[in-house]
Design a protein around this motif. Structure first.
Motif, short mmCIF file in Angstrom:
data_model
loop_
_atom_site.label_atom_id
_atom_site.label_comp_id
_atom_site.label_asym_id
_atom_site.label_seq_id
_atom_site.Cartn_x
_atom_site.Cartn_y
_atom_site.Cartn_z
N PRO A 189 42.77 34.43 40.33
CA PRO A 189 42.79 33.11 40.83
C PRO A 189 43.70 32.22 42.17
N ARG A 190 45.18 31.90 41.19
CA ARG A 190 45.63 31.99 42.35
C ARG A 190 46.24 33.00 43.15
N PHE A 191 46.61 34.59 43.37
CA PHE A 191 47.45 35.41 43.58
C PHE A 191 46.62 36.42 44.24
N ASN A 192 46.17 36.41 45.20
CA ASN A 192 46.11 38.22 46.13
C ASN A 192 46.84 39.04 46.55
N VAL A 193 46.59 40.21 46.56
CA VAL A 193 47.25 40.42 47.86
C VAL A 193 46.49 41.10 48.93
N ARG A 194 46.17 40.99 50.38
CA ARG A 194 45.97 41.83 51.58
C ARG A 194 45.95 42.52 52.38
N TYR A 195 46.09 43.90 52.34
CA TYR A 195 46.33 44.51 53.50
C TYR A 195 45.29 44.45 54.89
N PHE A 196 45.67 44.26 56.14
CA PHE A 196 44.91 44.11 57.10
C PHE A 196 45.48 45.33 58.46
N ALA A 197 44.71 45.93 59.41
CA ALA A 197 44.87 46.41 60.46
C ALA A 197 44.09 45.61 61.49
N ASN A 198 44.83 45.83 62.47
CA ASN A 198 44.31 45.75 63.84
C ASN A 198 44.38 46.15 65.03
N TRP A 199 43.33 46.56 65.67
CA TRP A 199 43.32 47.90 67.40
C TRP A 199 43.23 47.66 67.77
N THR A 200 43.33 47.52 68.71
CA THR A 200 42.06 47.98 70.34
C THR A 200 41.72 48.29 70.45
N GLN A 201 40.85 48.86 72.05
CA GLN A 201 39.66 50.05 72.96
C GLN A 201 41.10 50.39 73.14
N GLU A 202 42.22 50.39 73.56
CA GLU A 202 43.30 50.72 74.33
C GLU A 202 44.57 51.11 72.52
N GLN A 203 43.81 51.53 71.69
CA GLN A 203 45.20 51.78 70.63
C GLN A 203 44.09 52.44 69.33
N SER A 204 44.85 53.52 69.47
CA SER A 204 44.65 54.33 67.86
C SER A 204 43.89 53.38 66.52
N TYR A 205 43.47 53.28 65.65
CA TYR A 205 43.60 52.87 64.31
C TYR A 205 45.18 52.59 63.90
N PHE A 206 46.16 54.17 64.43
CA PHE A 206 47.36 54.53 63.54
C PHE A 206 48.44 53.34 64.99
N ASP A 207 48.26 53.02 65.78
CA ASP A 207 48.91 52.34 66.55
C ASP A 207 48.53 51.35 66.90
N GLY A 208 48.27 50.72 65.73
CA GLY A 208 47.97 49.40 65.85
C GLY A 208 48.64 48.23 65.13
N ASP A 209 48.35 47.29 64.71
CA ASP A 209 49.06 46.68 63.62
C ASP A 209 48.79 46.72 62.26
N GLN A 210 49.48 47.19 61.50
CA GLN A 210 49.40 47.11 60.26
C GLN A 210 50.40 46.52 58.92
N ARG A 211 49.49 45.12 58.29
CA ARG A 211 50.71 44.76 57.34
C ARG A 211 49.91 44.19 56.18
N VAL A 212 50.84 43.91 55.25
CA VAL A 212 50.71 43.29 53.59
C VAL A 212 51.16 42.13 53.49
N GLU A 213 50.03 41.68 52.53
CA GLU A 213 50.00 40.19 52.67
C GLU A 213 49.81 39.63 51.38
N PHE A 214 50.89 38.89 50.41
CA PHE A 214 51.12 38.69 49.28
C PHE A 214 50.97 37.26 49.62
N ASN A 215 49.84 36.25 49.09
CA ASN A 215 49.70 35.13 48.67
C ASN A 215 49.17 34.36 47.08
N TYR A 216 50.20 33.29 46.95
CA TYR A 216 49.93 32.89 45.28
C TYR A 216 50.14 31.10 46.16
N GLN A 217 49.10 30.51 45.40
CA GLN A 217 49.15 29.38 45.61
C GLN A 217 49.43 28.30 44.68
N PHE A 218 50.02 27.37 44.90
CA PHE A 218 50.90 26.65 43.81
C PHE A 218 50.42 25.24 43.20
#
Length: 85
Positions: free
Chosen positions: A56-85
């Motif tokens: 309930p306090r810890f998750n991981v998320r993968y994000f991909a962001n791209w535009t009409q001018e970019q392919s999926y792989f040329d866009g921004d990609q990141r992984v977030e680790f979230n922990y709530q104190f």
């Protein structure tokens, strides 16, 4: 204008796809015509995410962001680790 979608695969794993159309509505002529790049007064953007809730306090998320001018792989990609104190 856009949409936020969520598809729950299980109670701990879900997918999101969030398309957005962005446009200028006011400003100088130069800004209105070029706000998102040379000759681009509007743009279509995409966000895709995969999320997993370990506890309930810890998750991981993968994000991909791209535009009409970019392919999926040329866009921004990141992984977030979230922990709530």
């Amino acid at each position: 204008m856009g949409a936020y979608t969520k598809y729950a695969i299980t109670d701990k794993l879900w997918l999101n796809y969030n398309p957005m159309w962005l446009t200028t509505i006011s400003g100088s002529k130069s800004y209105v015509e070029n706000a998102y790049g040379q000759g681009m007064g509007s743009i279509f953007t995409n966000e895709f995410a995969v999320s997993y809730q370990f506890t309930p306090r810890f998750n991981v998320r993968y994000f991909a962001n791209w535009t009409q001018e970019q392919s999926y792989f040329d866009g921004d990609q990141r992984v977030e680790f979230n922990y709530q104190f």
